[in-house]
Design an enzyme around this catalytic site. Structure first.
Site, PDB file in Angstrom:
ATOM      1  N   CYS A 147     -26.171  17.289 -14.831  1.00 48.42           N
ATOM      2  CA  CYS A 147     -26.608  18.238 -13.799  1.00 48.42           C
ATOM      3  C   CYS A 147     -25.815  18.042 -12.516  1.00 48.42           C
ATOM      4  O   CYS A 147     -25.336  19.008 -11.909  1.00 48.42           O
ATOM      5  CB  CYS A 147     -28.097  18.054 -13.540  1.00 48.42           C
ATOM      6  SG  CYS A 147     -28.569  16.322 -13.350  1.00 48.42           S
ATOM      7  N   HIS A 225     -31.821  16.813  -6.923  1.00 48.79           N
ATOM      8  CA  HIS A 225     -30.820  15.923  -6.332  1.00 48.79           C
ATOM      9  C   HIS A 225     -30.275  16.601  -5.067  1.00 48.79           C
ATOM     10  O   HIS A 225     -30.187  17.832  -5.004  1.00 48.79           O
ATOM     11  CB  HIS A 225     -29.620  15.746  -7.257  1.00 48.79           C
ATOM     12  CG  HIS A 225     -29.921  15.185  -8.608  1.00 48.79           C
ATOM     13  ND1 HIS A 225     -30.404  13.915  -8.811  1.00 48.79           N
ATOM     14  CD2 HIS A 225     -29.764  15.716  -9.846  1.00 48.79           C
ATOM     15  CE1 HIS A 225     -30.522  13.681 -10.105  1.00 48.79           C
ATOM     16  NE2 HIS A 225     -30.152  14.771 -10.766  1.00 48.79           N
TER      17      HIS A 225
HETATM   18  P1  NAD Z   1     -35.717  13.781 -22.891  1.00 49.61           P
HETATM   19  O1  NAD Z   1     -36.034  12.341 -23.074  1.00 49.61           O
HETATM   20  O2  NAD Z   1     -36.538  14.602 -21.984  1.00 49.61           O
HETATM   21  O3  NAD Z   1     -35.733  14.499 -24.329  1.00 49.61           O
HETATM   22  C1  NAD Z   1     -35.083  13.983 -25.442  1.00 49.61           C
HETATM   23  C2  NAD Z   1     -35.731  14.527 -26.692  1.00 49.61           C
HETATM   24  O4  NAD Z   1     -34.957  14.070 -27.821  1.00 49.61           O
HETATM   25  C3  NAD Z   1     -37.151  14.032 -26.921  1.00 49.61           C
HETATM   26  O5  NAD Z   1     -37.971  15.111 -27.311  1.00 49.61           O
HETATM   27  C4  NAD Z   1     -37.006  12.997 -28.038  1.00 49.61           C
HETATM   28  O6  NAD Z   1     -38.168  12.894 -28.856  1.00 49.61           O
HETATM   29  C5  NAD Z   1     -35.844  13.564 -28.814  1.00 49.61           C
HETATM   30  N1  NAD Z   1     -35.100  12.579 -29.635  1.00 49.61           N
HETATM   31  C6  NAD Z   1     -34.922  11.259 -29.414  1.00 49.61           C
HETATM   32  N2  NAD Z   1     -34.154  10.724 -30.392  1.00 49.61           N
HETATM   33  C7  NAD Z   1     -33.846  11.742 -31.243  1.00 49.61           C
HETATM   34  C8  NAD Z   1     -33.076  11.842 -32.447  1.00 49.61           C
HETATM   35  N3  NAD Z   1     -32.469  10.774 -32.972  1.00 49.61           N
HETATM   36  N4  NAD Z   1     -32.987  13.038 -33.041  1.00 49.61           N
HETATM   37  C9  NAD Z   1     -33.592  14.141 -32.517  1.00 49.61           C
HETATM   38  N5  NAD Z   1     -34.341  14.115 -31.386  1.00 49.61           N
HETATM   39  C10 NAD Z   1     -34.458  12.918 -30.753  1.00 49.61           C
HETATM   40  O7  NAD Z   1     -34.171  13.826 -22.470  1.00 49.61           O
HETATM   41  P2  NAD Z   1     -33.469  14.854 -21.483  1.00 49.61           P
HETATM   42  O8  NAD Z   1     -33.763  14.462 -20.083  1.00 49.61           O
HETATM   43  O9  NAD Z   1     -33.758  16.241 -21.931  1.00 49.61           O
HETATM   44  O10 NAD Z   1     -31.938  14.497 -21.741  1.00 49.61           O
HETATM   45  C11 NAD Z   1     -31.229  15.000 -22.843  1.00 49.61           C
HETATM   46  C12 NAD Z   1     -29.756  14.985 -22.511  1.00 49.61           C
HETATM   47  O11 NAD Z   1     -29.528  15.859 -21.391  1.00 49.61           O
HETATM   48  C13 NAD Z   1     -29.192  13.616 -22.103  1.00 49.61           C
HETATM   49  O12 NAD Z   1     -27.850  13.534 -22.510  1.00 49.61           O
HETATM   50  C14 NAD Z   1     -29.264  13.668 -20.575  1.00 49.61           C
HETATM   51  O13 NAD Z   1     -28.365  12.790 -19.948  1.00 49.61           O
HETATM   52  C15 NAD Z   1     -28.892  15.127 -20.334  1.00 49.61           C
HETATM   53  N6  NAD Z   1     -29.352  15.699 -19.054  1.00 49.61           N
HETATM   54  C16 NAD Z   1     -30.573  15.389 -18.549  1.00 49.61           C
HETATM   55  C17 NAD Z   1     -30.957  15.940 -17.325  1.00 49.61           C
HETATM   56  C18 NAD Z   1     -32.294  15.640 -16.695  1.00 49.61           C
HETATM   57  O14 NAD Z   1     -32.428  15.731 -15.488  1.00 49.61           O
HETATM   58  N7  NAD Z   1     -33.306  15.298 -17.447  1.00 49.61           N
HETATM   59  C19 NAD Z   1     -30.109  16.812 -16.641  1.00 49.61           C
HETATM   60  C20 NAD Z   1     -28.885  17.160 -17.234  1.00 49.61           C
HETATM   61  C21 NAD Z   1     -28.501  16.583 -18.434  1.00 49.61           C
END
Ligand code: NAD
Length: 342
Positions: A147, A225
């Site tokens: 992000c 942020h």
């Molecule tokens: P999150 O923890 O909210 O969600 C992750 C999901 O993946 C959960 O539902 C979990 O049960 C599932 N999961 C875990 N292991 C798994 C597997 N082996 N197979 C399938 N599903 C699985 O995570 P998030 O915050 O959505 O982050 C996801 C990605 O996006 C990361 O790379 C993160 O860095 C990126 N990201 C996050 C944000 C933020 O602010 N949260 C912003 C931009 C990018």
């Protein structure tokens, strides 16, 4: 219609899945996960935006866990991939898991979009719709950066493409957690990230011909942020020229500090607009913070961490599957479907 599946339905995955469902030129064929979280149950329920979407289990263990949690599982993701019923997977699993999943995607010949928690090397390129859409056309593995990186790339590119950027110093005040994450902190401290923070190097994976350095602290807030930038431009420019550059950039908006003196007021704007989950896909540049001194320009900008990467994921899908080869057509279509201001 090209078939897309979202693997990992958390903060980012649930939003991307919803956004894909809103497009008329791709089909959300299913979502996959391993845990029966309340988020997953909510979005798939009759009240949720993914009601009626098929749920697959990403692993055998995950299938047991999802079923034990009361969710109806259509099958194993690997079986669906074996039948060649998916054209592209958006992997939104936690950082590091996507790199492991890549082997599975490769084995079944399915394209994948990864998120910013993965190292840049996971994919053939790091994506931003305005900067390098064309490069993503037909690619197998693309990464949408974090992000923060997405927000920085949008505004730095606006300046770089209109005036030219030599060097950027970026200070980030990062939100401590997403709003639902009750176990993360700090709640009464400011914590320091190691120097330099990973953000500037990540920006340079997209904007390859500028120099940048970043430092980050984590602050007790969940809304967004905030970035403070000081940029050395290639030449002197007027304030008007700089503001015009931001004004012209899609997915960047200028907000007046008198009306929007805080991140909470900015987020409230999107609650008032009745945006789904108050998602702010745009990067908000605080107009009256922008100040120019010769070749230097400085400003504040605000990034809604849960939302700004969502439109970039939709555009990445269109490019990789060659649904649309004209980037502006894709950007406009995505913007319209999500109600993005400009
Ligand atoms: P999150 O923890 O909210 O969600 C992750 C999901 O993946 C959960 O539902 C979990 O049960 C599932 N999961 C875990 N292991 C798994 C597997 N082996 N197979 C399938 N599903 C699985 O995570 P998030 O915050 O959505 O982050 C996801 C990605 O996006 C990361 O790379 C993160 O860095 C990126 N990201 C996050 C944000 C933020 O602010 N949260 C912003 C931009 C990018």
């Amino acid at each position: 219609m090209p078939r897309v599946l979202v693997n990992g339905v958390g903060t980012i995955g649930k939003r991307i899945a919803h956004a894909i469902k809103l497009q008329d030129d791709m089909e959300l064929i299913g979502v996959a996960d391993i845990a029966p979280t309340s988020v997953l149950k909510n979005v798939l329920s009759e009240f949720g935006p993914l009601n009626g979407v098929d749920l697959y289990a990403s692993t055998e263990e995950g299938k047991k866990s999802l079923e034990k949690g009361g969710l109806k599982v259509k099958g194993l993701l690997k079986d669906l991939l074996e039948k060649r019923e998916v054209d592209l997977i958006v992997d939104a699993t936690p950082g590091g898991v996507g790199a492991k999943n890549k082997e599975i995607y490769r084995r079944y010949g399915v394209k994948a979009v990864f998120q910013g928690g993965e190292e840049a090397e996971v994919a053939d390129m790091t994506f931003n719709a305005v900067v390098n859409y064309e490069e993503a056309i037909g690619k197998d593995f693309v990464r949408v950066p974090s992000c923060n990186t997405t927000g920085l790339v949008r505004t730095l590119h606006a300046l770089h493409s209109n005036i030219g950027v030599n060097y950027a110093f970026i200070a980030l005040a990062r939100r401590a957690a997403d709003p639902w994450e009750y176990k993360k902190g700090p709640i009464n401290a400011v914590s320091f990230s190691s120097v330099p923070s990973h953000h500037a190097p990540d920006v340079l994976t997209v904007l390859k011909d500028i120099k940048a350095f970043s430092m980050a602290i984590v602050i007790p807030t969940t809304l967004a942020h905030t970035h403070i930038l000081e940029v050395e431009m290639k030449r002197e420019a007027s304030l008007e020229e700089v503001l015009n550059a931001f004004e012209k950039q899609t997915r960047v908006i200028l907000l007046d500090m008198k009306e929007y003196p805080s991140t909470s007021m900015i987020i409230e704007k999107f609650r008032d607009y009745c945006r789904s989950r108050y998602d702010m896909y745009e990067i908000a540049v605080i107009k009256d913070s922008v100040n120019v001194e010769g070749r230097r320009v400085r400003w504040f900008q605000v990034v809604h961490q849960e939302a700004d990467v969502v439109p970039e994921n939709v555009d990445a899908i269109r490019a990789m599957l060659k649904i649309e080869e004209d980037k502006w057509k894709s950007i406009e279509k995505t913007n319209r479907s999500l109600g993005i201001i400009k």
